[in-house]
Write an enzyme that holds these catalytic residues in place. Structure first.
Site, short mmCIF file in Angstrom:
data_model
loop_
_atom_site.label_atom_id
_atom_site.label_comp_id
_atom_site.label_asym_id
_atom_site.label_seq_id
_atom_site.Cartn_x
_atom_site.Cartn_y
_atom_site.Cartn_z
N GLU A 191 0.84 -1.21 0.00
CA GLU A 191 0.00 0.00 0.00
C GLU A 191 0.88 1.26 0.00
O GLU A 191 0.52 2.28 -0.59
CB GLU A 191 -0.95 0.01 1.21
CG GLU A 191 -1.97 -1.13 1.21
CD GLU A 191 -3.19 -0.87 0.31
OE1 GLU A 191 -3.26 0.17 -0.36
OE2 GLU A 191 -4.06 -1.77 0.28
N GLU A 254 -14.76 11.50 -1.88
CA GLU A 254 -14.52 10.74 -3.10
C GLU A 254 -15.65 10.95 -4.11
O GLU A 254 -16.41 10.04 -4.44
CB GLU A 254 -14.33 9.25 -2.80
CG GLU A 254 -13.71 8.50 -3.96
CD GLU A 254 -13.28 7.07 -3.60
OE1 GLU A 254 -12.79 6.86 -2.48
OE2 GLU A 254 -13.43 6.20 -4.45
N ASN A 268 -7.21 4.13 -5.49
CA ASN A 268 -7.62 2.78 -5.87
C ASN A 268 -6.67 2.16 -6.88
O ASN A 268 -6.98 1.11 -7.46
CB ASN A 268 -9.04 2.80 -6.46
CG ASN A 268 -10.06 3.15 -5.41
OD1 ASN A 268 -9.87 2.87 -4.23
ND2 ASN A 268 -11.14 3.79 -5.82
N1 GLY Z 1 -7.96 3.87 1.17
C1 GLY Z 1 -8.64 4.68 0.21
C2 GLY Z 1 -9.21 5.93 0.76
O1 GLY Z 1 -9.06 6.25 1.91
O2 GLY Z 1 -9.84 6.63 0.05
#
Ligand code: GLY
Ligand code: NAD
Length: 396
Positions: A191, A254, A268
């Site tokens: 990650e 988002e 993503n």
């Molecule tokens: N791990 C993706 C986000 O926090 O948007």
């Protein structure tokens, strides 16, 4: 003494919060809670699991008590299968039994599972009370604890019920990573590589350099060297958190309509194929980050085949993923099942998969699945999955 670092999360519509990072940061949890919670806060409820609480719980409880809080704690089961509404309901019953009031707070001590569940329970208890994140896995320290996504899973899939609920503070005690099982570290490193790959060449390089030194066994023999490594780790986690904080500040919720290179969706990267790998193996073979390790390679292979990404950039990414650690094998999986799972990715918009691709390290581009020929996806998948046989990277 390791230097403590601080990263601010600046949200346009809400109160900002601080992320405090360093070896021994848990020792400051009382001060941080006092500084970030309402002056009226009297009680804190620590949510953790037995494994993490046995290691770090006493320190957290002591610190909070020393800061004048009445502290209770509750332990959930360990693992993704406990991140569900039933567990959330039990957490809520515990908050009630602890007599938490509107001005009190929840402290999440653990990995992303604990953080997501405790954060979700805090988001809905009395229509939302404050919570602090004290993440203890690498994945949670660089990603899950920052940005306010909280959720539980349902029988239909992961994170399908949730809320955006930002923590009041994040306390990252980097030495907790010393007790983390190796596969969890590998998953976290994947990650971290992901954030570097979409963030900037600088972040990618900082991550890669740290891993190169790690693999070269530059460990704790001389005390001054151990100290330097601890400082480098804290600096890297701070850089990772800064990147995540910047993305969250620009696109907190988002926005589904955004496809630009700064939207939260770029996080993503690697996830379209990763979700497919997890689904076809029924979530039993890969840690999520391990699947992201392969998923990034699939996305980069597609990018290269579309003429967007240089072969040398693809090779840098491959080399960096190898540095993250051994991945479970993937070259035995049914290609058609993977392609079907990719086509039904839950992150698709209007029925179309949206791939996060790369034009270079640090230069993500979001591309609609309808713009990519199926044979390109198939070839990319095959090439990326084959890495597990060429790298001898299998773990059981
Ligand atoms: N791990 C993706 C986000 O926090 O948007
Ligand atoms: P996890 O929380 O299951 O932790 C992994 C394992 O490590 C567990 O067994 C845990 O008990 C153990 N552990 C934790 N800290 C330890 C320590 N210091 N020493 C020894 N053992 C320790 O897994 P994770 O990878 O941290 O989190 C995965 C979860 O995070 C998923 O549910 C995912 O959906 C979520 N997530 C959320 C976000 C977000 O933005 N909210 C982002 C990414 C992932």
């Amino acid at each position: 003494m390791t230097q403590m670092r601080r990263v601010s999360v600046r949200l346009p519509t809400r109160e900002n919060y601080e992320i405090e990072i360093g070896a021994g940061a848990l020792g400051h949890v009382g001060r941080i809670a006092r500084g970030s919670l309402s002056p009226a806060a009297r009680r804190t409820a620590v949510v953790s699991n037995a494994r993490v609480f046995n290691l770090y719980g006493a320190r957290v409880v002591r610190g909070l008590r020393a800061a004048g809080f009445n502290v209770s704690h509750w332990l959930m089961g360990d693992g993704e299968r406990h991140k569900n509404l039933r567990t959330a309901e039990r957490a809520l019953a515990f908050f009630s039994a602890s007599k938490l009031e509107r001005t009190d707070a929840v402290v999440a001590l653990g990995g992303g599972v604990v953080g997501d569940l405790a954060g979700f329970a805090a988001a809905v208890y009395l229509r939302g009370i404050a919570f602090l994140q004290a993440p203890t896995t690498l994945l949670a320290q660089i990603d899950a604890s920052v940005g306010g996504k909280t959720a539980v899973n349902t029988a239909d899939g992961k994170n399908l019920i949730g809320a955006f609920h930002q923590p009041r503070a994040v306390v990252i005690s980097t030495e907790t990573l010393l007790t983390l099982p190796p596969r969890e570290l590998t998953a976290g490193w994947c990650e971290a590589i992901k954030q570097g790959a979409v963030g900037s060449r600088r972040l990618f390089e900082q991550t890669r350099r740290f891993l190169v030194a790690e693999r070269a066994g530059e460990t704790a023999r001389a005390p001054e060297r151990a100290q330097r490594r601890a400082d480098e780790l804290a600096a890297l986690i701070a850089a990772q958190c800064s990147f995540k904080a910047k993305i969250v500040a620009g696109d907190e919720r988002e926005d589904a309509g955004r496809t630009d290179a700064h939207s939260r969706r770029i996080l993503n990267f690697g996830h379209t194929a990763a979700h497919a790998l997890e689904a076809v193996t029924r979530y039993r073979r890969f840690r999520h980050g391990e699947a992201v390790g392969y998923g990034m390679l699939v996305a980069a292979e597609i990018s290269q085949r579309l003429g967007m990404l240089d072969a040398s950039e693809l090779e840098s990414l491959r080399a960096c993923v190898r540095l993250a650690g051994r991945l479970p094998r993937a070259d035995d999986l049914d290609e058609r099942a993977l392609l079907r799972a990719i086509a039904s990715d839950k992150k698709s918009v209007g029925g179309h998969v949206r791939w996060v691709l790369l034009e270079g390290i640090g230069r993500p581009r979001i591309v609609g699945g309808q713009e990519i020929q199926p044979r390109v996806v198939r070839a990319a998948l095959r090439a990326a999955m084959a890495q597990s046989s060429t790298d001898k990277s299998e773990v059981n």
